[in-house]
Motif scaffolding. Structure first.
Motif, PDB file in Angstrom:
ATOM      1  N   SER A  89       1.007  -1.190   0.044  1.00 49.98           N
ATOM      2  CA  SER A  89      -0.060  -0.030   0.042  1.00 49.98           C
ATOM      3  C   SER A  89       0.838   1.094   0.110  1.00 49.98           C
ATOM      4  N   SER A  90       2.076   1.239   0.354  1.00 50.87           N
ATOM      5  CA  SER A  90       3.134   2.304   0.526  1.00 50.87           C
ATOM      6  C   SER A  90       3.587   2.507  -0.703  1.00 50.87           C
ATOM      7  N   LEU A  91       3.651   1.732  -1.865  1.00 52.65           N
ATOM      8  CA  LEU A  91       4.112   1.926  -3.154  1.00 52.65           C
ATOM      9  C   LEU A  91       3.271   2.818  -3.853  1.00 52.65           C
ATOM     10  N   PRO A  92       3.861   3.483  -4.893  1.00 57.08           N
ATOM     11  CA  PRO A  92       3.121   4.477  -5.736  1.00 57.08           C
ATOM     12  C   PRO A  92       2.207   3.650  -6.874  1.00 57.08           C
ATOM     13  N   LEU A  93       1.101   4.203  -7.398  1.00 59.20           N
ATOM     14  CA  LEU A  93       0.400   3.574  -8.451  1.00 59.20           C
ATOM     15  C   LEU A  93       1.261   2.886  -9.415  1.00 59.20           C
ATOM     16  N   ASN A  94       0.814   1.863 -10.137  1.00 57.93           N
ATOM     17  CA  ASN A  94       1.366   1.323 -11.342  1.00 57.93           C
ATOM     18  C   ASN A  94       2.755   0.937 -11.435  1.00 57.93           C
ATOM     19  N   THR A  95       3.165   0.390  -9.992  1.00 60.01           N
ATOM     20  CA  THR A  95       4.279  -0.269  -9.702  1.00 60.01           C
ATOM     21  C   THR A  95       4.322  -1.730  -9.639  1.00 60.01           C
ATOM     22  N   THR A  96       5.310  -2.321 -10.545  1.00 60.47           N
ATOM     23  CA  THR A  96       5.577  -3.606 -10.452  1.00 60.47           C
ATOM     24  C   THR A  96       5.891  -4.163  -9.572  1.00 60.47           C
ATOM     25  N   ILE A  97       5.239  -5.334  -9.154  1.00 62.43           N
ATOM     26  CA  ILE A  97       5.763  -5.914  -8.025  1.00 62.43           C
ATOM     27  C   ILE A  97       6.153  -7.481  -8.191  1.00 62.43           C
ATOM     28  N   ASP A  98       7.397  -7.716  -7.956  1.00 65.80           N
ATOM     29  CA  ASP A  98       7.936  -9.096  -8.192  1.00 65.80           C
ATOM     30  C   ASP A  98       7.153  -9.961  -6.932  1.00 65.80           C
ATOM     31  N   LEU A  99       6.159 -10.771  -7.214  1.00 67.28           N
ATOM     32  CA  LEU A  99       5.680 -11.526  -6.275  1.00 67.28           C
ATOM     33  C   LEU A  99       6.582 -12.782  -5.881  1.00 67.28           C
ATOM     34  N   ASP A 100       7.126 -13.250  -6.778  1.00 68.12           N
ATOM     35  CA  ASP A 100       8.057 -14.517  -6.440  1.00 68.12           C
ATOM     36  C   ASP A 100       9.104 -13.856  -5.295  1.00 68.12           C
ATOM     37  N   GLU A 101       9.705 -13.015  -5.544  1.00 63.64           N
ATOM     38  CA  GLU A 101      10.715 -12.454  -4.446  1.00 63.64           C
ATOM     39  C   GLU A 101       9.926 -12.059  -3.067  1.00 63.64           C
ATOM     40  N   ARG A 102       8.609 -11.310  -3.192  1.00 62.00           N
ATOM     41  CA  ARG A 102       8.064 -11.225  -1.878  1.00 62.00           C
ATOM     42  C   ARG A 102       7.549 -12.362  -1.071  1.00 62.00           C
ATOM     43  N   LEU A 103       7.111 -13.123  -1.906  1.00 59.25           N
ATOM     44  CA  LEU A 103       6.619 -14.462  -1.214  1.00 59.25           C
ATOM     45  C   LEU A 103       7.670 -15.227  -0.605  1.00 59.25           C
ATOM     46  N   PHE A 104       8.878 -15.175  -1.490  1.00 53.82           N
ATOM     47  CA  PHE A 104      10.076 -15.830  -1.012  1.00 53.82           C
ATOM     48  C   PHE A 104      10.374 -15.246   0.490  1.00 53.82           C
ATOM     49  N   HIS A 105      10.465 -14.017   0.494  1.00 55.73           N
ATOM     50  CA  HIS A 105      10.883 -13.066   1.718  1.00 55.73           C
ATOM     51  C   HIS A 105       9.910 -13.576   2.695  1.00 55.73           C
ATOM     52  N   LEU A 106       8.567 -13.628   2.366  1.00 50.74           N
ATOM     53  CA  LEU A 106       7.785 -13.877   3.231  1.00 50.74           C
ATOM     54  C   LEU A 106       7.896 -14.977   4.225  1.00 50.74           C
ATOM     55  N   VAL A 107       8.032 -16.146   3.245  1.00 50.43           N
ATOM     56  CA  VAL A 107       8.288 -17.472   3.843  1.00 50.43           C
ATOM     57  C   VAL A 107       9.652 -17.634   4.735  1.00 50.43           C
ATOM     58  N   THR A 108      10.402 -16.972   4.216  1.00 50.87           N
ATOM     59  CA  THR A 108      11.714 -16.891   4.863  1.00 50.87           C
ATOM     60  C   THR A 108      11.704 -16.206   6.070  1.00 50.87           C
ATOM     61  N   ASP A 109      10.934 -15.185   6.140  1.00 50.64           N
ATOM     62  CA  ASP A 109      10.786 -14.241   7.640  1.00 50.64           C
ATOM     63  C   ASP A 109       9.993 -15.163   8.523  1.00 50.64           C
ATOM     64  N   ILE A 110       8.896 -15.933   8.026  1.00 51.20           N
ATOM     65  CA  ILE A 110       8.162 -16.510   8.824  1.00 51.20           C
ATOM     66  C   ILE A 110       8.902 -17.697   9.447  1.00 51.20           C
ATOM     67  N   VAL A 111       9.497 -18.619   8.649  1.00 59.10           N
ATOM     68  CA  VAL A 111      10.186 -19.700   8.850  1.00 59.10           C
ATOM     69  C   VAL A 111      11.431 -18.942   9.859  1.00 59.10           C
ATOM     70  N   SER A 112      12.036 -18.150   9.887  1.00 55.35           N
ATOM     71  CA  SER A 112      13.065 -17.831  10.875  1.00 55.35           C
ATOM     72  C   SER A 112      12.649 -17.252  12.033  1.00 55.35           C
ATOM     73  N   LYS A 113      11.198 -16.807  12.065  1.00 54.52           N
ATOM     74  CA  LYS A 113      10.784 -16.321  13.344  1.00 54.52           C
ATOM     75  C   LYS A 113      10.462 -17.476  14.170  1.00 54.52           C
ATOM     76  N   VAL A 114       9.734 -18.402  13.491  1.00 53.33           N
ATOM     77  CA  VAL A 114       9.047 -19.535  14.040  1.00 53.33           C
ATOM     78  C   VAL A 114       9.904 -20.481  14.678  1.00 53.33           C
ATOM     79  N   ASN A 115      11.255 -20.736  13.991  1.00 51.65           N
ATOM     80  CA  ASN A 115      12.186 -21.499  14.577  1.00 51.65           C
ATOM     81  C   ASN A 115      12.967 -20.715  15.682  1.00 51.65           C
TER      82      ASN A 115
END
Length: 165
Positions: free
Chosen positions: A139-165
């Motif tokens: 939501s903080s990104l300007p309109l019409n900004t391209t988002i690399d969902l592969d990278e974002r989801l990879f970081h999301l999973v990495t962050d969750i796994v590192s915090k859960v362990n």
């Protein structure tokens, strides 16, 4: 002295080229349709060589059911490699160990202790926080900004796994 390799008794296969095997015949947009057309000529069980590795393709639901239910102990082993053997301390993990009693025990422990509903309730707060943070960053990104969902989801999973362990 020459040693001869005994060829395994594989199902019929379309003609293949030396290095690439059948890649030239099966690569395309609709891989599943290409394999279906090839199976009409060579039968419901056939061999396709992708590179130097042979793969047995089953295109009949009856044969697939038989392979996955009746003969699963024989057919559902994972490929072996020296790298995975060393990385997993002689295949002592759930992902690469042979399909045997030890694997079943490891899987049971994994499901009950780490992936069960009691444990997942403990992780819910971490997952909710991380997903909310990712959505807020969108939501903080300007309109019409391209988002690399592969990278974002990879970081999301990495962050969750590192915090859960």
């Amino acid at each position: 002295m020459k040693t001869s390799k005994v060829a395994p008794n594989l199902p019929p296969s379309p003609p293949k080229l030396p290095i690439i095997g059948n890649l030239h015949q099966v690569i395309g947009k609709n891989f599943h349709q290409i394999l279906w057309k090839v199976s009409r000529k060579y039968g419901p069980i056939m061999t396709v060589h992708l590179g130097a590795t042979p793969y047995v393709i089953i295109s009949s639901s009856e044969f697939a059911n038989q392979a996955l239910k009746t003969h699963d102990q024989i057919l559902c082993n994972r490929p072996r490699s020296k790298g995975f053997k060393r990385l997993t301390f002689d295949y002592m993990d759930v992902a690469f160990s042979p399909h045997a009693d030890q694997w079943k025990e490891m899987r049971k422990v994994l499901v009950t202790e780490f992936l069960g509903s009691k444990r997942s309730r403990l992780f819910k707060k971490v997952v909710d926080t991380e997903v909310k943070g990712m959505l807020d960053s969108f939501s903080s990104l300007p309109l019409n900004t391209t988002i690399d969902l592969d990278e974002r989801l990879f970081h999301l999973v990495t962050d969750i796994v590192s915090k859960v362990n």
